[in-house]
Design a protein around this motif. Structure first.
Motif: not given
Length: 223
Positions: A27-48
């Motif tokens: 498992m990966r813990r991912v902090p995101l600042a407001a407005g930042n994208a985690l992934f974008r439409q069309g990106d390769e998907a390896q995680r949920f």
């Protein structure tokens, strides 16, 4: 490793301790600042992902390039898990932090192995995904069959019922909520002002108080 967020997520409720540890092994813990994208439409998907804190909006671009908010995901809720069952392993939406947030990313490959080994877990996940699809279908019906007033009031009533309170902190800026409801920010503001002038609610910044929940529910019967 603290697994409480996963234990409280409906998707993981059928896992025993060993299965939960296996699912979270990488498992990966991912902090995101407001407005930042985690992934974008069309990106390769390896995680949920599961939201640990904050709010994540899922958006999709229309044919004319307009961004539409599909869902807002809150703490304890999962998203992008259905991608592991798709032939094209690419995200169909963009995931972006509405406010400073933390998400937990789990690999599709590892979790799919658990599903393959435990039919009960697979059925549980199928049930969760079916409930989400059913909820989205109901939401689409409300957005397509009812006017702007109904959409906003239905959203506010739902927020009160979700939090079991008439004092709310709006989960996102008004333009994000408006997009989720299929109305313009200007219409959102006009309707809020109308409800304020009628004494049904008060709004100060992001803090909203429903003064008369019964009157708010009455709007759902009128529209």
């Amino acid at each position: 490793m603290n697994l409480d967020t996963l234990r409280n997520c409906p998707l993981f409720s059928a896992l025993d301790d060993a299965q939960l540890a296996e699912a979270a092994a990488d498992m990966r813990r991912v902090p995101l600042a407001a407005g930042n994208a985690l992934f974008r439409q069309g990106d390769e998907a390896q995680r949920f992902y599961v939201v640990d804190s904050g709010v994540i909006k899922l958006t999709r671009l229309s044919g004319d390039g307009e961004e539409k908010v599909i869902e807002m995901i809150r703490p304890g809720e999962s998203f992008a898990e259905a991608v592991m069952f798709m032939d094209a392993k690419r995200y169909p939406v963009t995931a972006q932090a509405v406010e400073d947030s933390v998400v937990l990313g789990l690999t599709n490959r590892r979790f799919f192995g658990l599903l393959r080994d435990d039919n009960r877990l697979a059925l549980r996940m199928l049930g969760q995904l079916s409930m989400r699809v059913h909820g989205l279908v109901q939401e689409i019906e409300k957005l397509s069959l009812h006017n702007a007033t109904y959409r906003l009031v239905n959203y506010l009533v739902g927020e009160c019922e979700r939090s079991n309170s008439t004092r709310l902190t709006l989960a996102a800026p008004k333009q994000v909520i408006a997009s989720r409801l299929g109305i313009t920010p200007e219409t959102f503001s006009r309707l809020i002002q109308r409800l304020r002038s009628e004494g049904v609610l008060e709004l100060r910044g992001a803090e909203l108080t429903v003064n008369n929940l019964g009157a708010l529910r009455d709007y759902l019967l009128k529209e």
